[in-house]
Design an enzyme around this catalytic site. Sequence first.
Site, PDB file in Angstrom:
ATOM      1  N   CYS A  52     -89.327 -12.239 -44.184  1.00  0.00           N
ATOM      2  CA  CYS A  52     -88.302 -12.994 -44.917  1.00  0.00           C
ATOM      3  C   CYS A  52     -87.027 -12.185 -45.140  1.00  0.00           C
ATOM      4  CB  CYS A  52     -88.859 -13.497 -46.246  1.00  0.00           C
ATOM      5  SG  CYS A  52     -89.711 -12.242 -47.216  1.00  0.00           S
ATOM      6  N   HIS A  62     -84.338 -14.109 -52.319  1.00  0.00           N
ATOM      7  CA  HIS A  62     -84.240 -12.671 -52.076  1.00  0.00           C
ATOM      8  C   HIS A  62     -82.770 -12.256 -52.011  1.00  0.00           C
ATOM      9  CE1 HIS A  62     -88.429 -12.598 -51.565  1.00  0.00           C
ATOM     10  NE2 HIS A  62     -88.549 -12.284 -50.291  1.00  0.00           N
TER      11      HIS A  62
END
Length: 341
Positions: free
Chosen positions: A132, A244
Amino acid sequence: MGYKVAVVGATGNVGREMLNILAEREFPLDDIAAVASPRSQGSEIEMGETGKMLKVNNIEHFDFSGWDMALFAAGSGPTRLFAPKAAEAGCTVIDNSSLYRMDPDVPLIVPEVNPDAIDGYKAKNIIANPNCSTAQMMVALKPLHDAATIKRVVVSTYQSVSGAGKGGMDELFEQSRAIFVGDPKENQVFTKQIAFNVIPHIDVFLDDGSTKEEWKMVVETKKILDPKIKVTATCVRVPVFVGHSESINIEFEKELSAKDAQKILRDAPGCMLVDKREDEGYVTPVECVGDSATYISRIREDATVENGLNIWCVSDNLRKGAALNAVQIAELLGRKHLQKG
């Protein structure tokens, strides 16, 4: 005509998001199957916001013959068992786990960055989705690399608890509640308290002192973007539910000003530039949730090296970091190799 697609691990965070995005992007489907572990067999899951309910199939009994693609979001264990079976049955696997990422016979794809690499999928009939944190960084770095050739990257990540699955999100919630009401706090998913804290430890430690998460960012960047780029990473878990963030320091071979970088990223595929040098002139994780873009802010020149920039990069890790990238790979595969009509 559309495609027959199975989503494996459909009841998890990423699997559900895959179903949402397939519906949201109106992926051409002739049939869709939700597949999960035996304990979920017979339960129902909604196909995005369409109102269509899918009955969950048991992975141990599911026949992949006749299915065009399988989007795997089941983790390395089940993938190791069932992805080869799906691939051998003629169903192209797009895998979100780390299992096949560094396999030289499996392309590792970010569609905005290295779409041509997908041509190698026929070796094993498997395509890998990157980590990710790597995925969003690649979207930001690719146009800058094309313009000025990146030599070295130093990245620090601020990774949300959803990267550790539903258990990580539950632990942040329960620990936060416990602190407010004075109950004891328990660590089950994370090695230390995550509520009101940060943990510089994601995945297992390696012999050189780095973690496997940090190693992934290094080797995946080299495979996806350029093997000559030097990368060092520090990956940190933070008490954020979804999204994130990354602080990225980039050293280039050629000169690239902050203003030119802004122009490049403003027009780059998958990027959304929000960069005003004022209060609220940048993007935070809370603002990126549910969005497909990789947001870039805080672009500034680094005077400590000859050709350097600092950037701030934020993305919804359940989307671009996992589910969205997998669906984009499926779209790319359909356009280039599995055309129907």
